[in-house]
Design a protein around this motif. Structure first.
Motif, short mmCIF file in Angstrom:
data_model
loop_
_atom_site.label_atom_id
_atom_site.label_comp_id
_atom_site.label_asym_id
_atom_site.label_seq_id
_atom_site.Cartn_x
_atom_site.Cartn_y
_atom_site.Cartn_z
N GLU A 22 0.80 -1.22 0.00
CA GLU A 22 0.00 0.00 0.00
C GLU A 22 0.84 1.27 0.00
N ASN A 23 2.14 1.16 -0.22
CA ASN A 23 3.00 2.34 -0.19
C ASN A 23 2.55 3.35 -1.25
N GLU A 24 2.19 4.56 -0.82
CA GLU A 24 1.63 5.56 -1.73
C GLU A 24 2.65 6.06 -2.75
N THR A 25 3.89 6.23 -2.30
CA THR A 25 4.94 6.72 -3.21
C THR A 25 5.15 5.73 -4.35
N ALA A 78 3.01 3.53 -5.42
CA ALA A 78 1.78 3.49 -6.23
C ALA A 78 1.79 4.58 -7.29
N LYS A 79 2.28 5.77 -6.93
CA LYS A 79 2.36 6.86 -7.90
C LYS A 79 3.35 6.52 -9.01
N GLU A 100 1.91 3.90 -11.30
CA GLU A 100 0.88 4.51 -12.13
C GLU A 100 1.50 5.24 -13.33
#
Length: 455
Positions: free
Chosen positions: A262-265, A267-268, A271
């Motif tokens: 779930e690491n947001e960095t 994920a970006k 993407e």
């Protein structure tokens, strides 16, 4: 007296080499213009503080510094000694040097944008073709002075720019004959996420500098360097698992999602890569999570181009997004992304693969033979008429035996000989000989230009 020589890591370029280089450069310029980029040139030298601290620990060591003028003057000797002492301690001193040769084209470009941002129309798309200098150890395909070709877009965060730059690589390298190149891509956001998994953003530089050496020193040496930089066994195991991601582009994306959760960095970054894969038709594009490009200014997608497999050499291009770059010069908020072509390595690749066009070495289309003072003067007038019609030609510099003039034409790879003697002057025609086939024919004076242009 010592033999004349040039500094190690530099080269002289003969006419043959210059023509081959111009073939590469004109191809790249044409592609840049095709995609709407405009040219820019910046000085060979920059202020030292413009360059220092922008390329990471390893890059800063390779900056060629220029000594200040007048260091041997009595009033400056003590300052020079003090400056040299600081230099030996690994520190820079304005008493000794304040300028340096530019290391690349990106930082000078960022400086230019920072100085002129009020005059530019954004997004600003520029290309630049100039030499750069690095105090590196000279070796095969690695020089201390070499030419870079850059294309950059600033003033836009749209990932469409990354798609366009990937397409520029494909168009240019395909036109040059290197259609089997590989375009590796990664995201610095994913590397930043890796640092977060290892305990914090402060590990990013240590990790990227070590990973950037993977192709040169191998995985085990990278692990040793990471340990030397203070990372724990657990942290190194996490990095190793990341570096061993393999498979197709889609499989690599899936593996990265599994590692980062779930690491947001991350994920970006994932993407961004997914968008690039979906928008470009470039089948040479390959996601490579080991790609780090150990330069501090990259913030998003990064590129690196590998030559076709049969050419054993390093990268022939690279780049990436650097959204914070102009902020280094006090002008924040101007995002950017750019790529670079390594002209010298591209040259070596084309040479090794025998891909240069066969007709590159023809500059003079016709040699007018010099058969005497009167004939030579008459031939000179006909030659000038051809030049006015944009036909390149020359007159042999003095009357000489025919054999000598034929040998001169052969050495210069001139395809045609034009022979005008007293007989030809009277009949208002000349003998034109094709020096490749040996065929010759008589051509009227007023038809020479058309004949040569059509043959």
């Amino acid at each position: 007296m010592s033999k004349p020589s040039i500094p190690q890591g530099t080269r002289d370029f003969s006419a043959e080499t210059v023509r081959k280089r111009n073939f590469i450069l004109s191809t790249l310029r044409n592609v840049f213009e095709l995609y709407g980029f405009e040219p820019l040139e910046t000085p060979a030298m920059e202020k030292l503080d413009t360059l220092m601290g922008k390329y990471g620990e390893e890059g800063d060591k390779l900056i060629f510094k220029i000594l200040n003028n007048g260091l041997n003057e009595p009033s400056n000797i003590e300052k020079a000694k003090s400056g040299f002492a600081k230099l030996m301690e690994g520190k820079n001193s304005s008493d000794l040097t304040e300028r340096a040769l530019k290391y690349d084209l990106t930082i000078p470009f960022a400086r230019y944008v920072a100085m002129n941002h009020g005059k530019l129309s954004f997004p600003y798309k520029r290309y630049q073709v100039q030499p750069v200098w690095r105090a590196d150890k000279p070796q095969k395909s690695r020089y201390r002075e070499f030419t870079q070709c850059d294309a950059d877009v600033v003033g836009s965060v749209s990932l469409l720019n990354e798609v366009e730059l990937a397409n520029i690589y494909h168009t240019a390298l395909t036109r040059l004959g290197l259609a089997d190149y590989e375009l590796k891509v990664n995201s610095r956001k994913i590397l930043a996420a890796l640092a977060e998994l290892c305990g914090g953003e402060n590990f990013l530089t240590d990790i990227t500098v070590a990973i950037d050496k993977l192709d040169k020193i191998g995985l085990e040496k990278v692990k040793e360097e990471l340990a030397a930089r203070g990372l724990s066994i657990t942290q190194i195991d996490t990095i190793e698992k990341y570096l061993l991601i393999d498979g197709s582009n889609e499989e690599r994306i899936a593996a990265a999602k599994n590692i980062f959760g779930e690491n947001e960095t991350a994920a970006k970054g994932i993407e961004e890569l997914t968008y690039l894969l979906g928008k470009t038709k470039n089948t040479n594009l390959r996601i490579d999570f080991t790609l780090a490009r150990g330069l501090n200014y990259y913030t998003g997608i990064i590129f690196e181009v590998k030559a076709p497999e049969e050419v054993k050499m390093g990268s022939i291009g690279g780049g990436g997004r650097y959204d914070n770059l102009t902020g280094l010069f006090g002008v924040p908020g101007i995002p950017g992304v750019g790529i670079s072509f390594g002209v010298d390595r591209i040259y070596d690749a084309l040479e090794e693969l025998n891909l240069f066009p066969a007709d590159l070495q023809v500059s003079t289309k016709a040699l007018f033979f010099n058969l005497g003072e009167t004939e030579g003067a008459f031939a000179f007038e006909r030659m000038q008429e051809l030049r006015s019609n944009n036909v390149s030609c020359e007159l042999y510099h003095e009357p000489a035996k025919m054999d000598k003039q034929f040998k001169y034409a052969d050495r210069k790879n001139i395809p045609f000989a034009v022979i005008i003697g007293s007989k030809e002057m009277e009949s208002e025609e000349c003998v034109v000989k094709n020096l490749k086939t040996g065929q010759q024919q008589n051509v009227q004076f007023d038809e020479i230009a058309a004949f040569l242009m059509n043959n």
